[in-house]
Design an enzyme around this catalytic site. Structure first.
Site, PDB file in Angstrom:
ATOM      1  N   SER A  91       0.840  -1.197   0.000  1.00 21.58           N
ATOM      2  CA  SER A  91       0.000   0.000   0.000  1.00 21.58           C
ATOM      3  C   SER A  91       0.877   1.250   0.000  1.00 21.58           C
ATOM      4  O   SER A  91       1.642   1.463  -0.935  1.00 21.58           O
ATOM      5  CB  SER A  91      -0.951  -0.054   1.200  1.00 21.58           C
ATOM      6  N   ASP A 181      -1.649  14.292  12.823  1.00 24.07           N
ATOM      7  CA  ASP A 181      -1.777  15.625  12.238  1.00 24.07           C
ATOM      8  C   ASP A 181      -1.163  15.663  10.837  1.00 24.07           C
ATOM      9  O   ASP A 181      -1.775  16.158   9.881  1.00 24.07           O
ATOM     10  CB  ASP A 181      -1.098  16.665  13.128  1.00 24.07           C
ATOM     11  N   HIS A 241      -7.471  -5.950   0.796  1.00 21.65           N
ATOM     12  CA  HIS A 241      -6.330  -5.038   0.708  1.00 21.65           C
ATOM     13  C   HIS A 241      -5.175  -5.467   1.612  1.00 21.65           C
ATOM     14  O   HIS A 241      -4.015  -5.310   1.253  1.00 21.65           O
ATOM     15  CB  HIS A 241      -6.781  -3.616   1.051  1.00 21.65           C
TER      16      HIS A 241
END
Length: 259
Positions: A91, A181, A241
């Protein structure tokens, strides 16, 4: 590429010689997710499972582009005097591996990419980031208390368990060991892929997809062939996945035959 960050890692197969094998995890993952497979690969290779920036024990940074993350891997090789490595990436880690191979083809001996293509996707994990950031950790004494706060945004129990691997308890308090963040702010970069023009990697390449996943589909094959003309594409029946976790034996066998 800019100077990379120093990455943390797990090592296995230290006694083995030859070209090292690097393993790069996906978004929200870490080297620890690959411990079992790394040990299996270590029967034949010297294996390094890396924590990519903003994950695991690796340094944090506001920059989360694929060229920047590939520079981290390049620094890892340079710091250890490795001229080349074989690279397995899943990924997000697969996009890092592809970027490294396209920008520095002389440093990658073989490339295996798990359930991702060199394209931009519409899949966004922003809701997961938001749910993790909004979870109130103060006062929680059990992981189940944090998990309960993620149920609405992440109804699938296996996915919640995966995300909660980033929750650590230190000195009696929970905190996330992942830079939520930066990941949230750079989600567009993470679901995209850098424009590398006509860059190509002519080395041996294997793409492994899951038939229940929509990350490697026929529409992506042209982009794969354009950048990786020697690529073979193998699909694992019934896998989604996270194919390396769902079908570890089939996945490992494909990588071992290739690497």
């Amino acid at each position: 590429m800019a100077q990379g960050l120093p990455l943390t890692y797990l090592e296995a197969g230290e006694a083995n010689g030859g070209t090292p094998l690097l393993v790069l995890h996906g978004l929200f993952g870490s080297a620890r997710n690959w411990q079992t497979l790394a040990k299996r690969f270590a029967e034949r290779h010297r294996v390094y499972a890396l924590d990519l920036r903003n994950h695991g024990g690796a340094p944090w940074s506001d920059e989360m582009t694929y060229p920047a993350m590939a520079a981290d891997v390049l620094r890892f090789l340079d710091d250890r005097g490795f001229a080349r490595a074989s690279v397995v990436g899943h990924s997000m880690g697969g996009k890092v591996a592809m970027t490294l191979a396209l920008n520095h083809p002389d440093r990658v001996e073989r490339l295996a990419v798990a359930d991702i293509a060199p394209v931009a996707y519409t899949h966004t994990h922003a809701p997961f980031v938001a749910a993790m950031k909004q979870a109130k950790l103060e006062g929680c004494t059990r992981r189940s208390e944090v998990e309960a706060q993620l149920v609405d945004a992440v109804p699938e129990a296996p996915l919640r368990s995966f995300l909660l691997q980033n929750l650590v308890l230190e000195q009696g308090s929970f905190h996330w060991r992942i830079n939520l963040d930066a990941i949230g702010a750079r989600m567009t970069d993470l679901i995209g892929f850098p424009d590398l023009g006509d860059a190509r990697y002519d080395g041996p390449t294997l793409f492994i997809g899951g038939t229940r996943s929509d990350y490697i589909v026929p529409e992506n094959h042209a982009a794969i062939r354009r950048h990786f003309p020697k690529a073979a594409i193998e699909m694992i029946e019934g896998a989604g996945h996270w194919l390396h976790a769902e079908r570890p034996q089939e996945f490992a066998a494909l990588v071992e035959t290739f690497a």
